[in-house]
Design a protein around this motif. Structure first.
Motif, PDB file in Angstrom:
ATOM      1  N   ARG A  24      -5.053   1.239   2.399  1.00 47.82           N
ATOM      2  CA  ARG A  24      -5.174   1.459   0.964  1.00 47.82           C
ATOM      3  C   ARG A  24      -4.360   2.696   0.574  1.00 47.82           C
ATOM      4  O   ARG A  24      -4.278   3.659   1.358  1.00 47.82           O
ATOM      5  CB  ARG A  24      -6.640   1.667   0.566  1.00 47.82           C
ATOM      6  N   PRO A  25      -3.754   2.696  -0.607  1.00 44.25           N
ATOM      7  CA  PRO A  25      -2.917   3.825  -1.016  1.00 44.25           C
ATOM      8  C   PRO A  25      -3.622   5.178  -0.953  1.00 44.25           C
ATOM      9  O   PRO A  25      -3.025   6.166  -0.509  1.00 44.25           O
ATOM     10  CB  PRO A  25      -2.531   3.477  -2.462  1.00 44.25           C
ATOM     11  N   ASP A  26      -4.885   5.246  -1.342  1.00 45.91           N
ATOM     12  CA  ASP A  26      -5.592   6.521  -1.310  1.00 45.91           C
ATOM     13  C   ASP A  26      -5.837   6.998   0.118  1.00 45.91           C
ATOM     14  O   ASP A  26      -5.798   8.198   0.399  1.00 45.91           O
ATOM     15  CB  ASP A  26      -6.898   6.459  -2.106  1.00 45.91           C
ATOM     16  N   GLU A  27      -6.083   6.066   1.020  1.00 42.57           N
ATOM     17  CA  GLU A  27      -6.270   6.438   2.430  1.00 42.57           C
ATOM     18  C   GLU A  27      -4.964   6.946   3.025  1.00 42.57           C
ATOM     19  O   GLU A  27      -4.960   7.912   3.793  1.00 42.57           O
ATOM     20  CB  GLU A  27      -6.784   5.237   3.221  1.00 42.57           C
ATOM     21  N   LEU A  28      -3.864   6.294   2.677  1.00 45.94           N
ATOM     22  CA  LEU A  28      -2.569   6.754   3.149  1.00 45.94           C
ATOM     23  C   LEU A  28      -2.266   8.145   2.590  1.00 45.94           C
ATOM     24  O   LEU A  28      -1.794   9.014   3.325  1.00 45.94           O
ATOM     25  CB  LEU A  28      -1.469   5.755   2.766  1.00 45.94           C
ATOM     26  N   ALA A  29      -2.562   8.368   1.318  1.00 46.87           N
ATOM     27  CA  ALA A  29      -2.338   9.684   0.720  1.00 46.87           C
ATOM     28  C   ALA A  29      -3.139  10.755   1.453  1.00 46.87           C
ATOM     29  O   ALA A  29      -2.627  11.854   1.715  1.00 46.87           O
ATOM     30  CB  ALA A  29      -2.704   9.662  -0.768  1.00 46.87           C
ATOM     31  N   SER A  31       2.550   1.836  -3.357  1.00 46.86           N
ATOM     32  CA  SER A  31       1.560   2.211  -4.369  1.00 46.86           C
ATOM     33  C   SER A  31       0.953   3.589  -4.144  1.00 46.86           C
ATOM     34  O   SER A  31       0.190   4.080  -4.989  1.00 46.86           O
ATOM     35  CB  SER A  31       0.429   1.180  -4.401  1.00 46.86           C
ATOM     36  N   CYS A  32       1.256   4.214  -3.040  1.00 42.14           N
ATOM     37  CA  CYS A  32       0.676   5.515  -2.708  1.00 42.14           C
ATOM     38  C   CYS A  32       1.303   6.600  -3.582  1.00 42.14           C
ATOM     39  O   CYS A  32       2.533   6.715  -3.651  1.00 42.14           O
ATOM     40  CB  CYS A  32       0.917   5.815  -1.225  1.00 42.14           C
ATOM     41  N   ALA A  92       0.837  -1.209   0.000  1.00 42.44           N
ATOM     42  CA  ALA A  92       0.000   0.000   0.000  1.00 42.44           C
ATOM     43  C   ALA A  92       0.867   1.253   0.000  1.00 42.44           C
ATOM     44  O   ALA A  92       0.577   2.207  -0.729  1.00 42.44           O
ATOM     45  CB  ALA A  92      -0.936  -0.009   1.202  1.00 42.44           C
ATOM     46  N   ALA A  93       1.930   1.253   0.782  1.00 37.43           N
ATOM     47  CA  ALA A  93       2.806   2.429   0.853  1.00 37.43           C
ATOM     48  C   ALA A  93       3.532   2.657  -0.471  1.00 37.43           C
ATOM     49  O   ALA A  93       3.614   3.786  -0.959  1.00 37.43           O
ATOM     50  CB  ALA A  93       3.796   2.281   2.002  1.00 37.43           C
ATOM     51  N   VAL A 146       3.989   8.992  -2.010  1.00 35.69           N
ATOM     52  CA  VAL A 146       5.146   8.367  -1.362  1.00 35.69           C
ATOM     53  C   VAL A 146       6.259   8.206  -2.386  1.00 35.69           C
ATOM     54  O   VAL A 146       6.080   7.597  -3.434  1.00 35.69           O
ATOM     55  CB  VAL A 146       4.776   7.004  -0.739  1.00 35.69           C
TER      56      VAL A 146
END
Length: 135
Positions: free
Chosen positions: A110-115, A48-49, A45-46, A52
Motif C-alpha cells: 500500500r502507498p502509505d506503507e511504502l512511504a 501512488s506513494c 502502489a509505488a 515517490v
C-alpha cells in the motif's frame, strides 16, 4: 541520508513467461496473467506513494504499455537476473536521488506503507528489508 528529494523506485519484473513457475499446476497463460497482475499492483502502489517522485520498471516489452499507463518509466531488461536489472536502472539516475528497489510481486503493498518504509530508509545509507521469515 535524509532528503528533500522524492524517491525513485526501481521495480525489476521478471519475464512474464518465466514468472510464477512455482505455480506449476497452472497453465503458462494463467501464470503469465498472474505475474503481470502482481507486477502492476506493485507499480500502482509505488506510483501512488506520496514520497515517490518516479518509478522505473525494468522488464520485457510485455510490460511496457501497462506500466506506462500507470505513469511508470520502462527500461528493457538487460537479462541475467535481478541485480543486473537494478544496476541498469540505477546507472541512468541522478546519483543524488534516493533510490529504492522493490521486487515486482508485492500485491498487498500500500502507498502509505511504502512511504513509512522509505521514511525509515532515509535514515540509512543503504539498507535491506528481509522477508517475513527474516531470510
Amino acid at each position: 541520508m535524509g532528503t528533500d528529494l522524492g524517491w525513485i523506485v526501481v521495480v525489476p519484473v521478471k519475464a512474464l513467461d518465466r514468472g510464477k513457475t512455482r505455480l506449476s499446476t497452472r497453465t503458462a497463460g494463467h501464470r503469465r496473467e498472474l505475474a503481470l497482475a502482481l507486477a502492476l499492483d506493485t507499480v500502482r502502489a509505488a506510483v501512488s506513494c506520496p514520497v515517490v517522485e518516479a518509478v522505473v520498471v525494468v522488464g520485457d516489452d510485455d510490460v511496457r504499455e501497462a506500466v506506462a499507463a500507470l505513469g511508470a518509466r520502462w527500461l528493457p531488461d538487460p537479462g541475467d537476473g535481478l541485480n543486473p536489472a537494478i544496476t541498469a536502472a540505477v546507472a541512468g539516475l541522478d546519483p543524488s536521488s534516493p533510490v529504492a528497489a522493490l521486487v515486482g510481486d508485492l500485491p498487498a503493498l500500500r502507498p502509505d506503507e511504502l512511504a513509512a518504509a522509505l521514511g525509515l530508509a532515509a535514515a540509512v545509507g543503504r539498507g535491506l528489508v528481509s522477508d517475513a521469515a527474516g531470510i
